[in-house]
Design an enzyme around this catalytic site. Sequence first.
Site, mmCIF file in Angstrom:
data_model
loop_
_atom_site.group_PDB
_atom_site.id
_atom_site.type_symbol
_atom_site.label_atom_id
_atom_site.label_comp_id
_atom_site.label_asym_id
_atom_site.label_seq_id
_atom_site.Cartn_x
_atom_site.Cartn_y
_atom_site.Cartn_z
ATOM 1 N N ASN A 82 -10.276 -0.181 0.142
ATOM 2 C CA ASN A 82 -8.817 -0.097 0.047
ATOM 3 C C ASN A 82 -8.378 -0.650 -1.312
ATOM 4 O OD1 ASN A 82 -6.060 -0.369 0.276
ATOM 5 N ND2 ASN A 82 -6.104 -1.378 2.275
ATOM 6 N N HIS A 118 -3.428 7.115 2.827
ATOM 7 C CA HIS A 118 -3.824 5.819 2.267
ATOM 8 C C HIS A 118 -5.164 5.435 2.891
ATOM 9 C CE1 HIS A 118 -3.929 1.722 1.054
ATOM 10 N NE2 HIS A 118 -3.713 1.251 2.275
ATOM 11 N N CYS A 173 0.806 -1.231 0.000
ATOM 12 C CA CYS A 173 0.000 0.000 0.000
ATOM 13 C C CYS A 173 0.837 1.279 0.000
ATOM 14 C CB CYS A 173 -0.966 -0.013 1.181
ATOM 15 S SG CYS A 173 -2.137 -1.377 1.058
HETATM 16 O O1 UT7 Z 1 -3.731 -1.356 3.662
HETATM 17 C C1 UT7 Z 1 -2.569 -1.525 4.355
HETATM 18 C C2 UT7 Z 1 -2.550 -2.151 5.648
HETATM 19 N N1 UT7 Z 1 -3.791 -2.605 6.189
HETATM 20 C C3 UT7 Z 1 -4.383 -1.917 7.180
HETATM 21 O O2 UT7 Z 1 -3.983 -0.853 7.541
HETATM 22 C C4 UT7 Z 1 -5.571 -2.603 7.843
HETATM 23 C C5 UT7 Z 1 -5.489 -2.451 9.330
HETATM 24 N N2 UT7 Z 1 -6.481 -3.196 10.051
HETATM 25 C C6 UT7 Z 1 -7.811 -2.905 10.041
HETATM 26 O O3 UT7 Z 1 -8.252 -2.020 9.336
HETATM 27 C C7 UT7 Z 1 -8.719 -3.633 10.993
HETATM 28 O O4 UT7 Z 1 -7.930 -4.403 11.876
HETATM 29 C C8 UT7 Z 1 -9.786 -4.550 10.330
HETATM 30 C C9 UT7 Z 1 -10.812 -3.700 9.621
HETATM 31 C C10 UT7 Z 1 -9.076 -5.471 9.339
HETATM 32 C C11 UT7 Z 1 -10.486 -5.372 11.377
HETATM 33 O O5 UT7 Z 1 -11.071 -4.518 12.346
HETATM 34 P P1 UT7 Z 1 -10.796 -4.747 13.899
HETATM 35 O O6 UT7 Z 1 -11.573 -3.745 14.615
HETATM 36 O O7 UT7 Z 1 -9.305 -4.743 14.116
HETATM 37 O O8 UT7 Z 1 -11.403 -6.177 14.133
HETATM 38 P P2 UT7 Z 1 -10.711 -7.463 14.748
HETATM 39 O O9 UT7 Z 1 -9.907 -8.156 13.703
HETATM 40 O O10 UT7 Z 1 -10.064 -7.126 16.043
HETATM 41 O O11 UT7 Z 1 -11.990 -8.339 15.034
HETATM 42 C C12 UT7 Z 1 -12.964 -7.941 16.037
HETATM 43 C C13 UT7 Z 1 -14.137 -8.899 15.945
HETATM 44 C C14 UT7 Z 1 -13.719 -10.365 15.916
HETATM 45 O O12 UT7 Z 1 -14.709 -11.112 16.621
HETATM 46 P P3 UT7 Z 1 -14.439 -11.571 18.150
HETATM 47 O O13 UT7 Z 1 -13.213 -12.411 18.089
HETATM 48 O O14 UT7 Z 1 -14.242 -10.298 18.911
HETATM 49 O O15 UT7 Z 1 -15.711 -12.299 18.476
HETATM 50 C C15 UT7 Z 1 -13.779 -10.725 14.454
HETATM 51 O O16 UT7 Z 1 -14.016 -12.104 14.257
HETATM 52 O O17 UT7 Z 1 -14.855 -8.673 14.736
HETATM 53 C C16 UT7 Z 1 -14.983 -9.903 14.007
HETATM 54 N N3 UT7 Z 1 -14.956 -9.615 12.596
HETATM 55 C C17 UT7 Z 1 -16.077 -9.329 11.889
HETATM 56 N N4 UT7 Z 1 -17.373 -9.267 12.254
HETATM 57 C C18 UT7 Z 1 -18.269 -8.960 11.303
HETATM 58 C C19 UT7 Z 1 -13.897 -9.539 11.749
HETATM 59 N N5 UT7 Z 1 -14.301 -9.220 10.504
HETATM 60 C C20 UT7 Z 1 -15.653 -9.091 10.573
HETATM 61 C C21 UT7 Z 1 -16.644 -8.781 9.620
HETATM 62 N N6 UT7 Z 1 -17.923 -8.713 10.029
HETATM 63 N N7 UT7 Z 1 -16.346 -8.517 8.334
#
Ligand code: UT7
Length: 331
Positions: A284, A254, A114
């Site tokens: 993204n 970004h 990215c």
């Molecule tokens: O582009 C270059 C680099 N990339 C980035 O900069 C991306 C950086 N990361 C992010 O933007 C975020 O970490 C994400 C958008 C990918 C994920 O968001 P998050 O708030 O960090 O969620 P998480 O991975 O900590 O997951 C929280 C909860 C989990 O459930 P439990 O374990 O708390 O029950 C996940 O299983 O949300 C759940 N979850 C979802 N729920 C509904 C993960 N994806 C989804 C989804 N819909 N699509």
Amino acid sequence: MKRAAITGVMGYLPEDILTNKDLEKLVDTNDEWISTRTGIKERRILKKEGWASSDMGAEAVKGLLEKTDTSPDEIEMLICATVTPDLVFPGNANTICDKVGIDHAFGYDINAACSGFLFALTTAAKFIEAGTHKKVIVVGTDYMSSIVDYTDRATCVIFGDGAGAVLLEGTDEEVGLIDSHFGGDGSGRAFLHMKAGGSLNPATVETVMNRQHFVYQEGRHVFKYAVRGMADSINTIMDRNGLEDKDLDWVVPHQANLRIINSVADVAGVPLDRVMINIDRYGNTTSGTLPLCLWDYEKKLKKGDNLILVAFGGGFTWGATYLKWAYDFSA
Ligand code: UT7
């Protein structure tokens, strides 16, 4: 020394739209989660038969040449940032040149995930600053839906397809690229990568069956590093150039997550109406995000505006570039 200035920008977005509601039918997710956790409402998906990332890049370049009244013969170099080249080799740059009739140029690809467009922009600027090249095109194009697993809710909601391109030319005026600060940490590769298809794990029936040809991301971990990397880069660039928040006309981040964008705006001390945001519509697009932001906001930009472009991506790679916008928009 001559400076390198962006003298035109163009984007290309596929027409097919994938909304959060559409994704609800594919994986266990919902519009509310996606909107509040990422800021994304919809993204574009390339569905044209036989098209690949170079075709989106070529469309952006074609439009850029027309818009800036530039003949393909005038272009001496083209750099393409992408993580989804048409083929492992050759790179997209020469393919794009071939598709748009640029036949007096050399070119190559940059893969810095990215951060690719930002790294490519500075690389291209050096050729102009050195006085060896007059007109260079930088393209960012990614066909993310070709490497996204639409059974994995943690990644499939984030990415979209798209491309953007800018023309860089030399100038003696007080505009153009002024300073860049970049960083990298290869240990970050553990948290964001594609497991197979490269020389480490060449494609086999097993790698396909194990779904290893898709983006793998440990989002929470990447999030923390992204906030830190982008904040450090902005702070370094502002300190080094004696910039205060009031001096910044635009921050161009970004587009990975609206919550990351908000924290970047906080660090820069800039209100959100001076931050370019289109993640709600495109998601993204990896190498496409920065030129697509410039394209979307081009009409609002004025000659002399101070912009900081900032990115973070797989690798890990990150950085920020300070530039003064070179022209007023004319239709
Ligand atoms: O582009 C270059 C680099 N990339 C980035 O900069 C991306 C950086 N990361 C992010 O933007 C975020 O970490 C994400 C958008 C990918 C994920 O968001 P998050 O708030 O960090 O969620 P998480 O991975 O900590 O997951 C929280 C909860 C989990 O459930 P439990 O374990 O708390 O029950 C996940 O299983 O949300 C759940 N979850 C979802 N729920 C509904 C993960 N994806 C989804 C989804 N819909 N699509």
